[in-house]
Design a protein around this motif. Structure first.
Motif, PDB file in Angstrom:
ATOM      1  N   CYS A 105       0.814  -1.233   0.000  1.00 47.65           N
ATOM      2  CA  CYS A 105       0.000   0.000   0.000  1.00 47.65           C
ATOM      3  C   CYS A 105       0.848   1.283   0.000  1.00 47.65           C
ATOM      4  CB  CYS A 105      -0.955  -0.008   1.188  1.00 47.65           C
ATOM      5  SG  CYS A 105      -2.374  -1.104   0.917  1.00 47.65           S
ATOM      6  N   PRO A 106       1.856   1.410   0.887  1.00 47.07           N
ATOM      7  CA  PRO A 106       2.674   2.645   0.865  1.00 47.07           C
ATOM      8  C   PRO A 106       3.356   2.871  -0.475  1.00 47.07           C
ATOM      9  CG  PRO A 106       3.033   1.427   2.899  1.00 47.07           C
ATOM     10  CD  PRO A 106       2.241   0.542   2.019  1.00 47.07           C
ATOM     11  N   GLU A 107       3.827   1.809  -1.115  1.00 46.30           N
ATOM     12  CA  GLU A 107       4.488   1.958  -2.414  1.00 46.30           C
ATOM     13  C   GLU A 107       3.503   2.458  -3.453  1.00 46.30           C
ATOM     14  OE1 GLU A 107       7.819   1.589  -2.883  1.00 46.30           O
ATOM     15  OE2 GLU A 107       7.768   1.393  -0.679  1.00 46.30           O
ATOM     16  N   LEU A 108       2.278   1.903  -3.395  1.00 45.38           N
ATOM     17  CA  LEU A 108       1.263   2.342  -4.353  1.00 45.38           C
ATOM     18  C   LEU A 108       0.899   3.807  -4.125  1.00 45.38           C
ATOM     19  CD1 LEU A 108      -0.761   1.700  -6.598  1.00 45.38           C
ATOM     20  CD2 LEU A 108      -2.372   0.931  -4.824  1.00 45.38           C
ATOM     21  N   GLU A 109       0.748   4.179  -2.852  1.00 43.01           N
ATOM     22  CA  GLU A 109       0.424   5.574  -2.539  1.00 43.01           C
ATOM     23  C   GLU A 109       1.538   6.519  -2.976  1.00 43.01           C
ATOM     24  OE1 GLU A 109      -0.317   5.577   1.617  1.00 43.01           O
ATOM     25  OE2 GLU A 109      -2.259   4.548   1.457  1.00 43.01           O
TER      26      GLU A 109
END
Length: 656
Positions: A105-109
């Motif tokens: 999730c953090p990478e996608l954000e």
């Protein structure tokens, strides 16, 4: 005067008689009053005893229900444990997926935010890929495992009152009466139009009127639907009332079962089984022997021997013996109920031809699991055919079988080796189905039943595991071109043991596999045990009493190997004399370590003691023809022998 005196005297006598009658009436009435009181007391006592006996029955039922309840709770606990294991596996997978999502999730954000700003060229692709590559490339599948299911046992499906207990309404108990075979002298005989069998129910007590009213008998032939005619005039009670004779006609071959029940409970040694063969059995056997090496094998099989189950209502014994007058009417059946519905047997599974029984062996086998230690050198061990499966290519036949195993449910699995098939039969020899694998078998041979109830089959290229129902489970080993395995056994640690023969360089090893993981966990090199490696051909293997027993058909010997100390004992030499071997094949071991070896080219089976000293050749009827695999049912004292030649591909012998 005189008349008055006479009248006075008569009046006196009348008064005396009247007084006497009055006294008797009063006395009788008093006795009746006492008897009525006693009867009322007895009725109260009977009511009390009845309530006590009913309380016993209720208490017993409560105990049984408690045990059933406890068994049910145990099953519920077990199935709960199994489902908990599955749930834990799913929970672990879920947690792994959740953690992966927290990383992704953090990478996608971050990527989304940079793209929104138009600054995607500032994104460190290498660093991000390093963080997430294991998650992206690894596909976390959700484990799909078959859920455990409950299957009710047939044992409790039909509980009868006699399963709980019985009411003793007469003087004596069922175990005080015994059923014995009077004629013939053994439980083997030939059928005939006028042939009779006699059984006797004996006791040290008496056949009282109450016992006679509550004892019943029935006679059945398991091989056909027809009821068995009894001889009414010969079914009779002895003068001293200590024995009752049952006589019936033996006109058809098959397995006859005589059942005697008292209060619906079997008396001692009931049911009694009588094995009846065709009356031309001896001629057929002699004809077989003459044609053995002259004509192509014909299909032969033997009677089916199984412990019968009473499933009809027997009739009272004494009612049959009540009429002592001989009758010219046809004999009546021994039961008025419908006969047993026995399935029609395959046309090739026919009663075994039996001639007169062989001479009685000089030694008697002890009861219990097979122990041959009592047989002296030069003694005798006999076996009579109880069942056989014919040689041939039909569905219900076998073609040159080499390996077999007995399953825990009694079913028989045999490798029809030169047919490239594995077949499953009932304990009575009736074909059930083919055992199949993802790839067709190639010369299947060795088999072993595992402690779990599953079984393993070896063919020329693979060793495969099957369930007790014959369903394929997994492949344990596959030939890669350099090695070949022979023989299968399971040791006390539960490991699968096989003989591995390497081609280049030529060597023989014993391999131990973990059945769960399939990993090789131990290896024993036989280099120092085998005298002539170039000639050696170790082919058959069994495990008993903590030792491995191996036949070497190349060197005509047997090895007894301790897998812990690696100490080995060797016995046997080439030849046809007593104790010598020629292409030894399968072997079995009794509970004390005595060994029976299939001496293949000598067409015989040999018995050796636990030290490897020759005892005797087995006296089998009929003889074996090029025996290969052998399997021993120690508890029933029965030996299964596979034949590569002759009319019977598999024969089950009963030791005598």
């Amino acid at each position: 005067s005189l008349l008055q005196e006479i009248l006075s005297f008569l009046s006196l006598i009348f008064k005396m008689e009247l007084d006497t009658l009055l006294e008797k009436l009063q006395t009788k009435l008093m006795l009746n009053d006492q008897k009525l009181e006693d009867i009322d007391t007895s009725r109260k006592e009977l009511k009390r005893i009845c309530q006590e006996e009913q309380a016993k029955i209720s208490s017993h039922c409560t105990e049984v229900q408690a045990r059933v309840g406890a068994a049910g709770e145990s099953l519920k606990e077990k199935i709960g444990t199994e489902f908990s294991k599955l749930d834990e596996e799913l929970a672990m997978v879920r947690e792994k997926v959740r953690k992966d999502s927290l990383v992704l999730c953090p990478e996608l954000e971050k990527i989304t935010e940079l793209v929104r700003r138009g600054e995607e060229d500032r994104f460190d692709l290498a660093e991000s890929w390093e963080k997430i590559k294991n998650i992206i490339t690894h596909n976390q599948d959700c484990p799909i495992t078959k859920s455990p299911t409950f299957h009710p046992s047939k044992t409790m499906a039909k509980v009868k009152s006699s399963d709980l207990g019985f009411l003793n309404v007469a003087e004596y108990l069922p175990n005080q009466y015994q059923l014995v075979l009077t004629s013939p002298g053994s439980n083997l005989m030939e059928a005939g139009i006028n042939t009779k069998a006699l059984c006797t129910v004996t006791t040290n007590e008496l056949f009282t009127e109450m016992i006679q009213a509550n004892i019943k008998f029935s006679i059945k032939n398991k091989a056909c639907k027809e009821t068995v005619p009894y001889c009414k005039e010969e079914c009779k009670l002895s003068e001293n009332r200590k024995s009752f004779q049952i006589a019936f006609m033996v006109q058809r071959p098959g397995t006859y079962m005589v059942t005697v029940l008292l209060y619906d409970q079997h008396v001692t040694d009931s049911p009694l089984t009588l094995l009846v063969s065709e009356d031309k059995g001896l001629e057929m056997e002699n004809a077989d022997a003459k044609e053995m090496n002259q004509s192509p094998p014909k299909l032969v099989s033997a009677p089916i021997v199984a412990k019968p189950t009473v499933n009809q209502e027997p009739v009272p014994v004494m009612k049959k013996a009540a009429d002592p007058t001989p009758s010219n009417k046809p004999s009546m059946p021994s039961s008025v109920a419908a006969p047993l519905r026995h399935p029609t047997l395959p046309s090739k599974v026919i009663p075994s031809p039996q001639g007169p029984p062989p001479p009685t062996p000089s030694t008697t086998l002890p009861s219990g699991p097979l122990d041959l230690s009592h047989i002296p050198p030069g003694g005798r061990l006999s076996g009579l055919r109880m069942l056989s499966i014919e040689e041939g290519a039909r569905e219900e036949s076998l073609h040159k079988p080499i390996g077999m195993c007995l399953l825990q449910n009694g079913n028989i699995v045999v490798a029809s080796t030169f047919e490239d098939k594995v077949k499953m039969f009932t304990p009575m020899g009736k074909f059930i189905s083919l055992v199949t694998a993802p790839q067709p078998f190639e010369r299947p041979s060795d088999m072993v039943t595992l402690q779990s109830g599953q079984f393993v089959v070896r063919d020329n290229t693979r060793v495969q595991l099957f369930s007790a129902n014959g369903n394929y489970m997994k492949n344990m080993w596959e030939d890669k071109g350099q090695d070949k395995c022979y023989g299968l056994a399971q040791d006390k640690e539960g490991r699968l043991v096989t003989i591995m023969e390497s081609r280049r360089p030529r060597k023989t090893d014993l391999l131990f596999f973990d059945l769960v993981s399939g990993e090789l966990v131990k290896k024993i090199e036989m280099e120092d045990i085998i005298a002539n490696k170039a000639m050696s051909k170790c082919r058959f293997l069994t495990y008993q009493l903590g030792k491995l027993y191996i036949t070497d058909l190349g060197l005509d010997c047997v090895y007894i190997l301790d897998p812990i100390t690696i100490n080995a004992k060797v016995f046997g030499s080439s030849g046809s004399g007593p104790g010598q071997l020629s292409d030894p094949a399968g072997l079995v071991v009794d509970i004390k370590g005595n060994i029976i070896v299939a001496d293949s080219k000598n067409h015989r089976l040999c018995l050796y003691n636990m030290e490897g000293k020759f005892v005797c050749n087995l006296s089998l009827s009929p003889d074996t023809r090029r025996p290969s695999g052998v399997v021993l049912d120690k508890d029933k004292q029965e030996l299964y022998v596979l034949n590569l030649q002759g009319k019977a591909a598999m024969i089950k012998y009963k030791f005598k």
